[in-house]
Design a protein around this motif. Sequence first.
Motif, PDB file in Angstrom:
ATOM      1  N   ASN C 158      -1.896  42.105   8.300  1.00 12.87           N
ATOM      2  CA  ASN C 158      -2.611  43.028   9.176  1.00 12.87           C
ATOM      3  C   ASN C 158      -1.581  43.872   9.890  1.00 12.87           C
ATOM      4  N   CYS C 374      -9.867  44.628  13.801  1.00 12.69           N
ATOM      5  CA  CYS C 374      -9.385  44.616  12.426  1.00 12.69           C
ATOM      6  C   CYS C 374     -10.494  44.950  11.449  1.00 12.69           C
ATOM      7  N   GLY C 378      -7.342  44.802   6.832  1.00 12.05           N
ATOM      8  CA  GLY C 378      -6.198  44.465   7.656  1.00 12.05           C
ATOM      9  C   GLY C 378      -5.682  45.602   8.526  1.00 12.05           C
TER      10      GLY C 378
END
Lengths: 518, 368, 399
Positions: C158, C374, C378
């Motif tokens: 992420n 998020c 990601g």
Amino acid sequence: MKKANLVSGFRSGLVFGIVLVFLFLIGFLETGAGLLSKFFGDPVPTNTLPKLGYVILFLALMAIWSGSGSSKKINPDRFSELVLPVLVNGGVLGLMTALMALIFGNYVKAGVDVRNYLVAVSPASIKMLMLNLTEPVQAALALFALMTVATFLGALLHFVWNRHLSEKVKRTVSSKIESVGQSKMMSLTSHPAARYIALAGALALFFFLPRMWGSYWNYVLGTVGIYILLGIGLNLITGWTGQLVIGYVSFFGIGAYTFSLLTAPEPHAIMMNFWLALLIAVAVSALVGFLIGLPILNLRGDYLAIVTLGFAEIVRILLKSDLLTSFTGGPRGIRDIGGPTLFGADFSSDVNFIYLIFVMVILIAFVANRLQRSRTGRAWEAIREDQTVAKATGINTFSSKLLALTLSAAVAGLAGVLFASRNQFTGPEDHILLVSINVICLMIVGGVGNIPGIIIGALALKGLPELLREVSNFRMLTFGALLVMMMLIRPDGFLPARRPRMKRPMVEDPQEKAEEGA
Amino acid sequence: MKKLNKKALRVLLVIGKYARWTVGIALALFLTWRIYQVLFVQQAFTADTWLRFALSGLILGGMYALIAIGYTLVYGIMFMINFAHGEVMMIGAFCCYFVFEALRFIPAPIAGNPDLVFLNAYPILSILIAFLVGMTVSGFSGYFLEKIAYRPLRHAPRLILLITAIGASIFLQNAAMLLFGPQRKNIVNPDILTRTAGWTIQVAGKPVLISYTGAFSLILSALLMIGLYFLVQKTKLGRSMRAVAQDQDSAALMGVDVNKVVSQTFIISGILAGASGVMWGIHMGLVNHITGSLPGIKAFTAAVLGGVGNIPGAMLGGITLGVIESMGPALFGIDFQLKDVIAFLTLIIVLIIRPSGILGEKLTEEKL
Amino acid sequence: MIKKFFVVALVLMMVLSACAAPEAKAEVPEVCGTDSFGCAVFSKEDPIKVGYAGPLAGDYAAYGQDQVNAMLLAIKDAGDILGWTIEMVAEDDGASAEGGAAVANKMVSDPLFVAIAGPAFSGDSAAAIPIFEKAGIPMMSPSATNPELTAKDSKVFNRNAFTDVDQAVAASAYLFDTAGVRKIAVLHDGGDYGQGIANGVSANFTAAGGEVVAFEAITAGEADYSAVLAAVASNSPEAIYYGGYNAEASVLVNQMKQAGLENVIFFAGDGIYGTDFLTKAGENGEGALCTTMVPPASEARIKFDEAFVAAYGVEPGTITAYTWGSYDALAVLLHVIEQVAIVSGDTLYIPRGALVDAVRNVEDFQGVAGTISCQSNGECNASGPIIYNVKDGDWVVVD
């Protein structure tokens, strides 16, 4: 005589004082005390400073080292001769430490932040240096006392050790080692069966260890293996033929990139078979080495070094340039590079890859070893020792050198292939000049011209920085310092090459002798 | 098989011999055509732009030259690439930074201006102090570098000296980073030497600025180089340096103290590096731990380009390299990103066509 | 003798490590049995280890050191997690893929290691992703901007950094529509980040109907760009867009005037935001524009700025523009760790698979540099680019 002792005490104090000031300014006092604290099973939590005791211990250890050093240098018969020089030593060391505390302490008191100029000197670390005292004067006095006493203690310890203990310990240890070494080891190793058993053991170790110790060690050892390959390759041209190549990384990069372009889905989507791509990449590297050598190798001296240095920079810049971005992937590099296959099956797990690297290292080491003993290898060595004489004995120096460079480039290409394939990624930043400098260093640290030396060197140079990760910020600093010290202490490397040498001249070199005396 | 091998080798040898000339002539033809295209057919840039290129190249080249002399002096005497030389220059640049910073804090209220600081009140004196400090500290760095790291290895193979130099360079770079932090520091010049100030001249109807700092560093590096040339050619020290460069043992027999001469060479090369570091600081205005590494490599290239061991060669090499870097991309009509490619290609081509550098080298065969 | 010892010791170690079965612990949470990666187990003494990988030495050292400084503050602010201390493991990867993989391999071999706020660059991230993927360790990079990184179906990767695309769209729209510029020159520093964003701006601006009169890369780390600026000036652009970081941007701005680019707009990406550009460019920087995600003066940011000055003696943004984002990257990870961690008796359990999923599902986390939410790929940066310009020596939001 007495004056000389005082001077050496003063010098020891000065040197250690400078080192201590330097260590404090780069923030190592905190790290050093933290390491001590960790050593005694008391790790320092993030964002906190080590306990006062460990700071004192760190400072005291420095002083003890300094004191024992000057005791060793002076090496007196009676301790009374030592008292005055050691007091000078401790005094100078203490004075410098105290002065530093005084200066920075007053800055803190006045609220001046010096971190604009000296990043590591934070108010907290100054407070630590001042032994958590608030008044700079108190701290200075305390530090002065601490350093003087510790220096004195160090000298005393060394004196006692040197006079009364070291002989006894040395004698018992050495006699034991000798008896063991001569009786058992010799007979063991000389027996042929034992050698095969050792070999089998080593092979078994190579087979089982990668399965046991996890991916991190596989990774580190894989890197070591790739650097061993690079070292062996560079050794062909630099160690044996005596032609310095600084830009060796260019061949490494060309191998890696050729392979990556052939096997990665982007930017060209050729997706070639691993082994075929490997062969092509090695051939391309060799060809480039050949083409570089063609116009340069009949020049003399360090020109090969400089030309390859320039060439390495050219390659790196071109790889990341806008001009070639659509062809090489530019600064982003290439991802998802193909892994090895074996009879159609995927062979790219970390354990399998380390086997592949082992096999390649053994293969290349074997070939290099045979080459060294062949006619070609002897020709290379002759060129290294004296080109003119080599030429006179009928060696074609140009073509020999060209062969060495081509082979060496091919080995670098192979290393590049393994590197790119294992990481599944390669980019321009992987092929900077530092890589070739590392290879030169490992070749020399291990001992120029022999393969076991290169293996040791690779372990030391690529393994050591991994171990030094504990002191992450100070990693490269330590590395540089170790490199210099290593060269000063053992200029021939850990394992100097054993080759037949001419007998020593009958008359010693007067200049050398004079220098030794001085 | 063996015979075939030999024949193949012989063919290669012939190719190798003629490759030089083939490469040289082909390149010369290509370059002429290319320059003709850019200058007369495409006319991509007007005269004022060309003048700007030339100016920035000359200034950069002057600094390269000054650093290159340090390399060439050491290389001439010890036959060793002093990798840490760029770091000595960085030390000089840091000295400039700290001197200016310190002088900026000293008040000097003259002529009824209470805000005036020493740096602006006595700018010439300030610059002199910066040079004095920078050159002294760098000279000492050169001296200690030689004494601690190189002298014990005087008779060791050259490769070992090279590693020591690399180690020293890594150490100095990282020490500077840990001491002063990794980010670039801004060097604030005295007001009269503001980097944007200068003489303006009209070329092709457009103003072109010749900055004071640029002119200052160009003139200063020329003066320093002339001074050094006389030092090496006319003084006793220069004579013993040349003697040691030719043959250490014979020089020692003739009563030259080799250790002392080598020491002095390192001091001189350090002083020059320090001067170029201070100049770098004044003109470029930025310094951090990697300030020295790129100019170091370039300057070494310049030294080889001009002819190793040859002081006028180092000057010429430096200026040539600087000008090629700034004018090359425009001249050949390629990206500016590739300027270093052009610079290094020039080096390779010069070495192929004229192996001893532009002005020839001043080394003896015995050194090999 | 010594050899023998060694062999015996080695064999013993192997046997021991094989035999040492995990002690039966009371009340192991149920999740640990079902979790795809199992649980990280912490006894009372163990610290919870979180990490960072980036350059701490060498040419890019400034980025790593600045990011670590910010992250240390995040740990300080988090205090402890359910009574367990947090330990920062910052490793130097030299900004290279080789280093990225080495560090990742080292980190995953530590059973107490749970999450990483990094790596810093795109190259080392690309090499590290597969390794963390296997071990189930969530990543949150504050500065790896390569768009491809999130296009590879990675579960663990992420980032709260911008992708190059967002900024490029905003910048070229502003230049074309608001500033009314039709001819721009695009420069970049030849790096991953710089080239990506420069390409984006160039493409968007051309698509909008403008003209890119020059597209050049400079060599990062130099202090003299007068030659390339002179070449750019001869095409007389109305604006210069620069993809790169503050060190080179300030040099460019300082030398633009001399090169004959007096009244040309200077626009750059988030790499130049921060006090460093202001101090180095001085008056020459007036009017320069940039896109960034950092909100102007939220309460959280002011608090962070004060804490940063107190701890390190310099303002955030002095060294790099990623100080705020780095703080957030680790802060959000610590926040999620606290959510999924389970205390059972004297032991703390962190189910790794659940942690990976929880990081991917973060919603509306308010950091100092904007909101973090998020998406399924990601991308966690939810606050759009804000355009700032330099006015009277300070960054001010453009209205």
